[in-house]
Motif scaffolding. Sequence first.
Motif, PDB file in Angstrom:
ATOM      1  N   CYS A  68       0.828  -1.203   0.000  1.00 39.57           N
ATOM      2  CA  CYS A  68       0.000   0.000   0.000  1.00 39.57           C
ATOM      3  C   CYS A  68       0.863   1.254   0.000  1.00 39.57           C
ATOM      4  CB  CYS A  68      -0.941  -0.002   1.207  1.00 39.57           C
ATOM      5  SG  CYS A  68      -2.260  -1.237   1.098  1.00 39.57           S
ATOM      6  N   ASP A  69       1.987   1.221   0.702  1.00 38.82           N
ATOM      7  CA  ASP A  69       2.923   2.348   0.679  1.00 38.82           C
ATOM      8  C   ASP A  69       3.474   2.559  -0.726  1.00 38.82           C
ATOM      9  OD1 ASP A  69       2.622   2.952   3.322  1.00 38.82           O
ATOM     10  OD2 ASP A  69       4.495   2.057   3.995  1.00 38.82           O
ATOM     11  N   ARG A  70       3.771   1.445  -1.415  1.00 36.70           N
ATOM     12  CA  ARG A  70       4.298   1.544  -2.774  1.00 36.70           C
ATOM     13  C   ARG A  70       3.260   2.159  -3.706  1.00 36.70           C
ATOM     14  NH1 ARG A  70       3.885  -0.403  -7.435  1.00 36.70           N
ATOM     15  NH2 ARG A  70       2.213  -1.842  -6.823  1.00 36.70           N
ATOM     16  N   GLN A  71       2.025   1.686  -3.609  1.00 42.20           N
ATOM     17  CA  GLN A  71       0.970   2.211  -4.475  1.00 42.20           C
ATOM     18  C   GLN A  71       0.691   3.678  -4.181  1.00 42.20           C
ATOM     19  OE1 GLN A  71      -2.510  -0.275  -4.218  1.00 42.20           O
ATOM     20  NE2 GLN A  71      -1.441  -2.111  -4.903  1.00 42.20           N
ATOM     21  N   ALA A  72       0.614   4.011  -2.888  1.00 41.29           N
ATOM     22  CA  ALA A  72       0.339   5.401  -2.515  1.00 41.29           C
ATOM     23  C   ALA A  72       1.497   6.304  -2.918  1.00 41.29           C
ATOM     24  CB  ALA A  72       0.091   5.501  -1.009  1.00 41.29           C
ATOM     25  N   GLY A  73       2.722   5.823  -2.736  1.00 44.46           N
ATOM     26  CA  GLY A  73       3.888   6.616  -3.101  1.00 44.46           C
ATOM     27  C   GLY A  73       3.921   6.908  -4.588  1.00 44.46           C
ATOM     28  N   ALA A  74       3.585   5.897  -5.402  1.00 48.54           N
ATOM     29  CA  ALA A  74       3.563   6.098  -6.854  1.00 48.54           C
ATOM     30  C   ALA A  74       2.511   7.126  -7.236  1.00 48.54           C
ATOM     31  CB  ALA A  74       3.286   4.770  -7.560  1.00 48.54           C
ATOM     32  N   ALA A  75       1.342   7.046  -6.594  1.00 49.44           N
ATOM     33  CA  ALA A  75       0.260   7.996  -6.907  1.00 49.44           C
ATOM     34  C   ALA A  75       0.648   9.413  -6.505  1.00 49.44           C
ATOM     35  CB  ALA A  75      -1.021   7.578  -6.192  1.00 49.44           C
ATOM     36  N   HIS A  77       3.557  10.658  -6.149  1.00 49.99           N
ATOM     37  CA  HIS A  77       4.667  11.140  -6.965  1.00 49.99           C
ATOM     38  C   HIS A  77       4.171  11.661  -8.313  1.00 49.99           C
ATOM     39  CE1 HIS A  77       8.684  11.410  -8.671  1.00 49.99           C
ATOM     40  NE2 HIS A  77       8.266  10.695  -9.702  1.00 49.99           N
ATOM     41  N   GLU A  78       3.132  11.026  -8.845  1.00 47.89           N
ATOM     42  CA  GLU A  78       2.659  11.362 -10.190  1.00 47.89           C
ATOM     43  C   GLU A  78       1.575  12.436 -10.206  1.00 47.89           C
ATOM     44  OE1 GLU A  78       1.532   7.824 -12.247  1.00 47.89           O
ATOM     45  OE2 GLU A  78       3.394   6.773 -11.745  1.00 47.89           O
ATOM     46  N   ILE A  79       0.860  12.608  -9.096  1.00 46.19           N
ATOM     47  CA  ILE A  79      -0.256  13.551  -9.069  1.00 46.19           C
ATOM     48  C   ILE A  79       0.210  14.899  -8.535  1.00 46.19           C
ATOM     49  CG2 ILE A  79      -2.534  14.057  -8.111  1.00 46.19           C
ATOM     50  CD1 ILE A  79      -3.011  11.052  -7.906  1.00 46.19           C
ATOM     51  N   ASP A  80      -0.012  15.934  -9.316  1.00 42.37           N
ATOM     52  CA  ASP A  80       0.308  17.301  -8.890  1.00 42.37           C
ATOM     53  C   ASP A  80      -0.900  17.869  -8.156  1.00 42.37           C
ATOM     54  OD1 ASP A  80       1.060  19.908  -8.534  1.00 42.37           O
ATOM     55  OD2 ASP A  80       1.093  20.425 -10.671  1.00 42.37           O
ATOM     56  N   MET A  81      -0.828  17.897  -6.834  1.00 41.84           N
ATOM     57  CA  MET A  81      -1.963  18.331  -6.030  1.00 41.84           C
ATOM     58  C   MET A  81      -2.288  19.819  -6.216  1.00 41.84           C
ATOM     59  SD  MET A  81      -3.193  15.711  -4.549  1.00 41.84           S
ATOM     60  CE  MET A  81      -2.802  14.050  -3.979  1.00 41.84           C
ATOM     61  N   ALA A  93      -8.418   9.127  -9.865  1.00 40.33           N
ATOM     62  CA  ALA A  93      -9.337   8.069 -10.275  1.00 40.33           C
ATOM     63  C   ALA A  93      -8.609   6.976 -11.043  1.00 40.33           C
ATOM     64  CB  ALA A  93     -10.462   8.647 -11.128  1.00 40.33           C
ATOM     65  N   ARG A  94      -7.674   7.358 -11.891  1.00 41.88           N
ATOM     66  CA  ARG A  94      -6.917   6.354 -12.647  1.00 41.88           C
ATOM     67  C   ARG A  94      -6.113   5.457 -11.711  1.00 41.88           C
ATOM     68  NH1 ARG A  94      -5.643   4.796 -17.530  1.00 41.88           N
ATOM     69  NH2 ARG A  94      -6.922   6.432 -18.477  1.00 41.88           N
ATOM     70  N   HIS A  95      -5.475   6.048 -10.701  1.00 38.13           N
ATOM     71  CA  HIS A  95      -4.709   5.248  -9.742  1.00 38.13           C
ATOM     72  C   HIS A  95      -5.634   4.358  -8.912  1.00 38.13           C
ATOM     73  CE1 HIS A  95      -0.536   6.565 -10.141  1.00 38.13           C
ATOM     74  NE2 HIS A  95      -1.015   7.744 -10.461  1.00 38.13           N
ATOM     75  N   ILE A  96      -6.784   4.881  -8.522  1.00 38.27           N
ATOM     76  CA  ILE A  96      -7.729   4.097  -7.735  1.00 38.27           C
ATOM     77  C   ILE A  96      -8.237   2.909  -8.535  1.00 38.27           C
ATOM     78  CG2 ILE A  96     -10.013   4.104  -6.661  1.00 38.27           C
ATOM     79  CD1 ILE A  96      -9.481   7.049  -5.910  1.00 38.27           C
ATOM     80  N   VAL A  97      -8.656   3.150  -9.768  1.00 36.92           N
ATOM     81  CA  VAL A  97      -9.165   2.072 -10.613  1.00 36.92           C
ATOM     82  C   VAL A  97      -8.080   1.028 -10.849  1.00 36.92           C
ATOM     83  CG1 VAL A  97     -10.033   1.476 -12.909  1.00 36.92           C
ATOM     84  CG2 VAL A  97     -10.927   3.487 -11.718  1.00 36.92           C
ATOM     85  N   SER A  98      -6.859   1.490 -11.131  1.00 37.82           N
ATOM     86  CA  SER A  98      -5.755   0.562 -11.359  1.00 37.82           C
ATOM     87  C   SER A  98      -5.495  -0.303 -10.136  1.00 37.82           C
ATOM     88  CB  SER A  98      -4.492   1.356 -11.719  1.00 37.82           C
ATOM     89  OG  SER A  98      -3.385   0.493 -11.871  1.00 37.82           O
ATOM     90  N   ALA A  99      -5.511   0.318  -8.952  1.00 34.22           N
ATOM     91  CA  ALA A  99      -5.282  -0.433  -7.717  1.00 34.22           C
ATOM     92  C   ALA A  99      -6.410  -1.423  -7.457  1.00 34.22           C
ATOM     93  CB  ALA A  99      -5.140   0.527  -6.540  1.00 34.22           C
ATOM     94  N   LEU A 100      -7.650  -0.982  -7.654  1.00 30.47           N
ATOM     95  CA  LEU A 100      -8.792  -1.853  -7.404  1.00 30.47           C
ATOM     96  C   LEU A 100      -8.777  -3.091  -8.291  1.00 30.47           C
ATOM     97  CD1 LEU A 100     -11.664   0.789  -7.103  1.00 30.47           C
ATOM     98  CD2 LEU A 100     -10.756  -0.618  -5.253  1.00 30.47           C
ATOM     99  N   LEU A 101      -8.302  -2.936  -9.512  1.00 26.61           N
ATOM    100  CA  LEU A 101      -8.309  -4.042 -10.464  1.00 26.61           C
ATOM    101  C   LEU A 101      -7.049  -4.896 -10.405  1.00 26.61           C
ATOM    102  CD1 LEU A 101      -9.784  -2.252 -13.625  1.00 26.61           C
ATOM    103  CD2 LEU A 101     -11.004  -3.511 -11.839  1.00 26.61           C
ATOM    104  N   SER A 102      -6.053  -4.473  -9.623  1.00 24.79           N
ATOM    105  CA  SER A 102      -4.775  -5.188  -9.589  1.00 24.79           C
ATOM    106  C   SER A 102      -4.924  -6.570  -8.966  1.00 24.79           C
ATOM    107  CB  SER A 102      -3.733  -4.390  -8.805  1.00 24.79           C
ATOM    108  OG  SER A 102      -4.015  -4.403  -7.425  1.00 24.79           O
TER     109      SER A 102
END
Length: 219
Positions: A68-75, A77-81, A93-102
């Motif tokens: 979960c740390d890896r997934q959150a860290g990747a998100a 890093h890529e999302i400009d808040m 949403a793209r990161h959430i969908v990708s994680a949900l389907l992984s």
Amino acid sequence: MTAKPDRIRKGRKFDQVLEGARDIFLRDGFERASVDAIARAAGVSKATLYNYFPDKRLLFSEVLRRECDRQAGAALHEIDMAAPAETVLKSAARHIVSALLSEFNQAVFRICVAESERFPDLGAAFYQSGPMRLRSEIAAFLREATRRGELSVEDETLAADQFAELCKADLYTRRVFRLDNGFAEDEICRVIDGAVAVFLARYGTDRTRPPRLSPAAGP
């Protein structure tokens, strides 16, 4: 038993244990995953494994936390808040969908459901490592976007939960019930765009809310 101090949890063998455990848990589930199999997959002795994790539930929880740390860290890093709300929401949403389907998240979800009666703390570990952290990150963004005047959200945690649920539309259910294992990009974009559009229709301001279609003029 308590876990070993963090100063011990360093180095190659510790990483091997987690990688081996990840593979075995995904393959065999929690209950059927044996210490012997995990040690073999990790390339370490049982004594080494027990030195790090005297309890299999502690090991499972650490595997969850790291992934979960890896997934959150990747998100993060890529999302400009600081980007416009619609841009941030689409990226999230793209990161959430990708994680949900992984494969990992699907397998962990099934493990937690299967073992929920005997080991309810497994589900709690998953919730705290994944959904709870996701809710916290999204809620913080919604609070900031509301301050900037792009959104109008009073209950950030409820809105964060609603956004995550919108990202589950169609594809997640089909994946959970093994109706489909893979999805085309246009199917994924359909869910992402729909989630963001519905969310902005509810919480957007005049700056971000999608325009409503005017009723067709009569003859």
